[in-house]
Design a protein around this motif. Sequence first.
Motif, PDB file in Angstrom:
ATOM      1  N   LYS A 236       0.835  -1.187   0.000  1.00 45.08           N
ATOM      2  CA  LYS A 236       0.000   0.000   0.000  1.00 45.08           C
ATOM      3  C   LYS A 236       0.880   1.252   0.000  1.00 45.08           C
ATOM      4  O   LYS A 236       0.574   2.248  -0.679  1.00 45.08           O
ATOM      5  N   ARG A 237       1.962   1.167   0.766  1.00 45.64           N
ATOM      6  CA  ARG A 237       2.875   2.301   0.910  1.00 45.64           C
ATOM      7  C   ARG A 237       3.435   2.714  -0.458  1.00 45.64           C
ATOM      8  O   ARG A 237       3.512   3.903  -0.776  1.00 45.64           O
ATOM      9  N   ALA A 238       3.818   1.730  -1.248  1.00 42.83           N
ATOM     10  CA  ALA A 238       4.373   2.018  -2.574  1.00 42.83           C
ATOM     11  C   ALA A 238       3.284   2.509  -3.531  1.00 42.83           C
ATOM     12  O   ALA A 238       3.518   3.390  -4.355  1.00 42.83           O
ATOM     13  N   GLN A 239       2.100   1.942  -3.401  1.00 44.03           N
ATOM     14  CA  GLN A 239       0.986   2.388  -4.250  1.00 44.03           C
ATOM     15  C   GLN A 239       0.690   3.860  -4.004  1.00 44.03           C
ATOM     16  O   GLN A 239       0.509   4.638  -4.941  1.00 44.03           O
ATOM     17  N   GLU A 240       0.672   4.237  -2.711  1.00 43.17           N
ATOM     18  CA  GLU A 240       0.418   5.646  -2.366  1.00 43.17           C
ATOM     19  C   GLU A 240       1.503   6.554  -2.923  1.00 43.17           C
ATOM     20  O   GLU A 240       1.225   7.626  -3.453  1.00 43.17           O
ATOM     21  N   PHE A 241       2.741   6.093  -2.780  1.00 41.61           N
ATOM     22  CA  PHE A 241       3.880   6.878  -3.254  1.00 41.61           C
ATOM     23  C   PHE A 241       3.787   7.112  -4.763  1.00 41.61           C
ATOM     24  O   PHE A 241       3.922   8.238  -5.246  1.00 41.61           O
ATOM     25  N   MET A 242       3.509   6.055  -5.502  1.00 41.25           N
ATOM     26  CA  MET A 242       3.446   6.169  -6.961  1.00 41.25           C
ATOM     27  C   MET A 242       2.260   7.030  -7.390  1.00 41.25           C
ATOM     28  O   MET A 242       2.341   7.762  -8.370  1.00 41.25           O
ATOM     29  N   LYS A 243       1.196   6.936  -6.649  1.00 37.71           N
ATOM     30  CA  LYS A 243       0.011   7.742  -6.969  1.00 37.71           C
ATOM     31  C   LYS A 243       0.363   9.226  -6.849  1.00 37.71           C
ATOM     32  O   LYS A 243       0.056  10.026  -7.733  1.00 37.71           O
TER      33      LYS A 243
END
Length: 248
Positions: A236-243
């Motif tokens: 989730k952390r990476a998804q948020e970052f990429m978003k």
Amino acid sequence: MPAQTMIEIQQLKKAFGDNVILENISEKVNKGQVICVIGPSGAGKSTFLRCLNLLEKPTSGKILFEGTDLTKLGAADVQKMRAKMGMVFQSFNLFPNMTVIDNVKLAPMKVKNISEEEAQAEAKKLLEQVGMGDKANAYPMSLSGGQQQRVAIARSLAMKPEVMLFDEPTSALDPEMVGEVLKVMQQLANDGMTMVVVTHEMGFAKSVADQIWFMADGYIQETGTPEEFFAHQQTKRAQEFMKKILEA
Ligand SMILES: Nc1ncnc2c1ncn2[C@@H]1O[C@H](COP(=O)(O)OP(=O)(O)OP(=O)(O)O)[C@@H](O)[C@H]1O
Ligand SMILES: [Mg+2]
């Protein structure tokens, strides 16, 4: 040929006082690999990179460089090891009172006892390699940021490192200078240099990295090939970052 491990990080932890910055990091860098470390500000990326060559002393855990545990070495041996690990920072830190070529020559002559003639010839070659051959006798102040950073890379290469560590080498540059520095780094990667690169340049990471290490909150949250990582982040952390990056 089987992959040859160059750096192995085992259970790395780094705290400043009570403040734990890095925890539970165990990863490997193979010879010839390009690792791009990405993640939000404050994640611990710079601290992590500095632990790899012992500019920061790990609180616990091991850093094995070609099988030798750096955390166990005395100061003199740390110096020797560090010479094998080039580092390029955001700020170029060239010596302002020396010409470009003298900047590049200095460390090999001082640390490796190489003759001036040899150091001069090697420095010239390296400056050509980074496209700065015609500025050998210029002073750093007269150069653009991108040019200074390319000299800084040449200076680092002059020690003939086995691995190059880059900490956001383009983030202090005007946008039009970013490309010329990334091009030099891409060429280095193509030539087989082992590299660990902390970067916000997603295009570079996508096209040059063998592995992406996504770091947040002092921990490497996930790793993958660029194809895997950019297509689908697991955490989730990476998804948020990429978003956030895509929205920026
Ligand atoms: N010498 C130090 N003493 C105390 N705390 C430190 C020290 N160096 C770094 N920190 C702390 O460690 C954390 C991680 O910092 P670090 O510079 O490694 O992050 P980063 O991922 O490189 O961030 P950025 O993308 O902004 O460069 C921060 O909270 C920072 O305040
Ligand atoms: Mg940083």
